[in-house]
Design a protein around this motif. Structure first.
Motif, PDB file in Angstrom:
ATOM      1  N   THR A 147     -78.758 -18.535 -16.955  1.00 36.12           N
ATOM      2  CA  THR A 147     -78.551 -18.275 -15.529  1.00 36.12           C
ATOM      3  C   THR A 147     -79.741 -17.468 -15.027  1.00 36.12           C
ATOM      4  N   VAL A 148     -80.097 -17.696 -13.772  1.00 36.63           N
ATOM      5  CA  VAL A 148     -81.232 -16.993 -13.176  1.00 36.63           C
ATOM      6  C   VAL A 148     -80.799 -16.412 -11.836  1.00 36.63           C
ATOM      7  N   ASP A 149     -80.949 -15.126 -11.693  1.00 37.95           N
ATOM      8  CA  ASP A 149     -80.723 -14.466 -10.409  1.00 37.95           C
ATOM      9  C   ASP A 149     -81.975 -14.713  -9.563  1.00 37.95           C
ATOM     10  N   HIS A 150     -81.838 -15.523  -8.509  1.00 38.16           N
ATOM     11  CA  HIS A 150     -83.025 -15.903  -7.742  1.00 38.16           C
ATOM     12  C   HIS A 150     -83.592 -14.760  -6.909  1.00 38.16           C
ATOM     13  N   GLN A 151     -82.880 -13.642  -6.824  1.00 36.90           N
ATOM     14  CA  GLN A 151     -83.410 -12.484  -6.110  1.00 36.90           C
ATOM     15  C   GLN A 151     -84.259 -11.604  -7.035  1.00 36.90           C
ATOM     16  N   THR A 152     -83.713 -11.261  -8.184  1.00 35.36           N
ATOM     17  CA  THR A 152     -84.441 -10.415  -9.137  1.00 35.36           C
ATOM     18  C   THR A 152     -85.227 -11.239 -10.144  1.00 35.36           C
ATOM     19  N   ARG A 153     -84.905 -12.541 -10.223  1.00 32.34           N
ATOM     20  CA  ARG A 153     -85.493 -13.488 -11.187  1.00 32.34           C
ATOM     21  C   ARG A 153     -85.133 -13.132 -12.630  1.00 32.34           C
ATOM     22  N   LYS A 154     -84.076 -12.356 -12.805  1.00 31.85           N
ATOM     23  CA  LYS A 154     -83.597 -12.029 -14.145  1.00 31.85           C
ATOM     24  C   LYS A 154     -82.951 -13.263 -14.761  1.00 31.85           C
ATOM     25  N   THR A 155     -83.318 -13.542 -16.006  1.00 33.49           N
ATOM     26  CA  THR A 155     -82.782 -14.701 -16.726  1.00 33.49           C
ATOM     27  C   THR A 155     -81.881 -14.226 -17.857  1.00 33.49           C
ATOM     28  N   THR A 156     -80.709 -14.830 -17.969  1.00 30.52           N
ATOM     29  CA  THR A 156     -79.769 -14.500 -19.039  1.00 30.52           C
ATOM     30  C   THR A 156     -79.489 -15.757 -19.853  1.00 30.52           C
ATOM     31  N   TRP A 157     -79.786 -15.700 -21.137  1.00 35.96           N
ATOM     32  CA  TRP A 157     -79.538 -16.828 -22.042  1.00 35.96           C
ATOM     33  C   TRP A 157     -78.212 -16.637 -22.775  1.00 35.96           C
ATOM     34  N   VAL A 158     -77.543 -17.741 -23.058  1.00 33.79           N
ATOM     35  CA  VAL A 158     -76.302 -17.738 -23.831  1.00 33.79           C
ATOM     36  C   VAL A 158     -76.512 -18.616 -25.062  1.00 33.79           C
ATOM     37  N   GLY A 159     -76.219 -18.062 -26.245  1.00 37.54           N
ATOM     38  CA  GLY A 159     -76.400 -18.789 -27.486  1.00 37.54           C
ATOM     39  C   GLY A 159     -75.197 -19.656 -27.846  1.00 37.54           C
ATOM     40  N   LEU A 160     -75.308 -20.331 -28.962  1.00 37.07           N
ATOM     41  CA  LEU A 160     -74.303 -21.310 -29.379  1.00 37.07           C
ATOM     42  C   LEU A 160     -72.926 -20.690 -29.581  1.00 37.07           C
ATOM     43  N   VAL A 161     -72.842 -19.577 -30.315  1.00 37.75           N
ATOM     44  CA  VAL A 161     -71.545 -18.995 -30.651  1.00 37.75           C
ATOM     45  C   VAL A 161     -70.798 -18.559 -29.387  1.00 37.75           C
TER      46      VAL A 161
ATOM     47  N   THR B 251     -72.253 -11.895 -15.794  1.00 39.38           N
ATOM     48  CA  THR B 251     -72.391 -11.168 -14.538  1.00 39.38           C
ATOM     49  C   THR B 251     -73.121 -11.981 -13.472  1.00 39.38           C
ATOM     50  N   ALA B 252     -73.372 -13.260 -13.745  1.00 38.51           N
ATOM     51  CA  ALA B 252     -74.098 -14.098 -12.785  1.00 38.51           C
ATOM     52  C   ALA B 252     -73.306 -14.235 -11.494  1.00 38.51           C
ATOM     53  N   GLY B 253     -74.006 -14.231 -10.371  1.00 43.33           N
ATOM     54  CA  GLY B 253     -73.373 -14.371  -9.073  1.00 43.33           C
ATOM     55  C   GLY B 253     -73.075 -15.823  -8.728  1.00 43.33           C
ATOM     56  N   ALA B 254     -72.316 -16.010  -7.673  1.00 42.20           N
ATOM     57  CA  ALA B 254     -71.879 -17.354  -7.282  1.00 42.20           C
ATOM     58  C   ALA B 254     -73.035 -18.244  -6.861  1.00 42.20           C
ATOM     59  N   THR B 255     -74.157 -17.653  -6.410  1.00 42.30           N
ATOM     60  CA  THR B 255     -75.286 -18.468  -5.977  1.00 42.30           C
ATOM     61  C   THR B 255     -76.447 -18.430  -6.965  1.00 42.30           C
ATOM     62  N   ASP B 256     -76.264 -17.782  -8.114  1.00 44.19           N
ATOM     63  CA  ASP B 256     -77.330 -17.769  -9.119  1.00 44.19           C
ATOM     64  C   ASP B 256     -77.543 -19.179  -9.672  1.00 44.19           C
ATOM     65  N   HIS B 257     -78.752 -19.462 -10.091  1.00 47.94           N
ATOM     66  CA  HIS B 257     -79.042 -20.756 -10.694  1.00 47.94           C
ATOM     67  C   HIS B 257     -78.403 -20.843 -12.086  1.00 47.94           C
TER      68      HIS B 257
END
Length: 334
Positions: free
Chosen positions: A307-321, A252-258
């Motif tokens: 990915t990091v939403d620079h507005q909310t600073r929410k971080t989403t990690w993705v694992g290996l699988v 769900t990361a946006g186009a400008t998210d880190h």
């Protein structure tokens, strides 16, 4: 024992003193760029965190290009403010040097440094003051106060009478500058070193001390700490596909998210860094590593991408699988 990822010295608990070696929270992506606590480590001493923040991070973050992005996205730093954009300028009439200042969501203004010229005369000195109303008023009032303490007086040269500062300034000649040429300095090495520092921090979060404590991390660590010029920086950078985001599990990361991710490709293993989805702030950073270290780090941490939403600073990690499954599906559709 816990160590600092930058100087590798053993960290000292806060209750025992030695403040410089106390652990501190180090954001992989600087907080002032919209980084988050979810992409951070406590494996950094206060001394290194402060010194690199004042040098490497500041040199990157204070670039006008970055400031414009922070204003565009309203990103506030630790001080809870969005920085002013400050650029060198020159008036088109007279080539007078100036500074353009544009606060967040406000129009730009142009500021000139005041000029004070002194010419000694037989019975004193003549002083010419040039600047805006506030500058001239402050300087002339300061001169008058010093003269009074010395038992001297300030005379208006046009009347020969003691100076009425407000009246004299109101009657003084004025010149308006309506057009300016504005410079836009950019230090690419500062931006690139900042991206390499982000890659270094992410590598520690993704691979742990399996990599950070190995010989493979030494050269990148040196560059992150400020060693070497453009040549040393260039050795770590390779081109990155401008469409790289379309092949990665963005969710769900946006186009400008880190975005930061590990691309395990044997001897060509890289870390992709993409800030704001901006091409100038996107790079592939070579990661020196051997297969055993790579495998051990991935197995221990299961972190391939964030990915990091620079507005909310929410971080989403993705694992290996999930990461490898997505890459396989993306490759199959090409």
């Amino acid at each position: 024992m816990q160590r600092c990822i930058y100087c590798t010295k053993t960290l000292i608990p806060r209750e025992t003193g030695q403040a410089a070696l106390n652990p501190s929270l180090e954001h992989a992506i600087p907080y002032s760029l919209g980084g988050s606590d979810g992409l951070a480590t406590h494996d950094a001493c206060v001394g290194c965190n402060n010194s690199l923040g004042d040098s490497v991070d500041a040199e990157c973050i204070n670039q006008p290009y970055i400031v414009i992005l922070r204003q565009t996205h309203s990103i506030r730093g630790h001080g809870r403010t969005v920085p002013d954009l400050t650029l060198p300028a020159t008036s088109t009439i007279g080539n007078e040097p100036a500074t353009m200042v544009r606060p967040h969501n406000e129009p730009a203004t142009f500021r000139h440094k005041p000029i004070v010229l002194r010419q000694h005369e037989t019975y004193g000195e003549q002083v010419l003051v040039v600047g805006d109303h506030g500058q001239v008023t402050g300087i002339v009032e300061g001169i008058a106060a010093k003269s009074k303490r010395r038992g001297e007086s300030v005379i208006d040269p046009t009347t020969g009478q003691p100076m009425d500062i407000a009246a004299s300034i109101a009657a003084a000649e004025r010149e308006q500058f309506g057009e300016y040429k504005v410079g836009f300095p950019m230090e690419l090495d500062a931006l690139r070193r900042g991206l390499i520092k982000i890659a270094f921090g992410f590598a520690h979060l993704a691979l742990g001390w399996h990599w950070t404590g190995s010989k493979h991390a030494r050269r990148m660590r040196a560059v992150v700490r400020g060693a070497g010029g453009g040549g040393a920086i260039e050795k770590f950078l390779t081109g990155v596909d401008p469409n790289i985001r379309s092949t990665l599990p963005m969710g769900t990361a946006g186009a400008t998210d880190h975005l930061v991710c590990l691309m395990p490709q044997g001897a060509d293993t890289q870390i992709i860094v993409s800030l704001f989805g901006d091409p100038l702030l996107s790079a592939a950073i070579k990661l020196a590593i051997d297969p055993a270290t790579l495998e051990a780090g991935i197995a221990a941490n299961d972190r391939m991408m964030a990915t990091v939403d620079h507005q909310t600073r929410k971080t989403t990690w993705v694992g290996l699988v999930d990461f490898t499954d997505h890459i396989k599906r993306s490759s199959a559709t090409v």
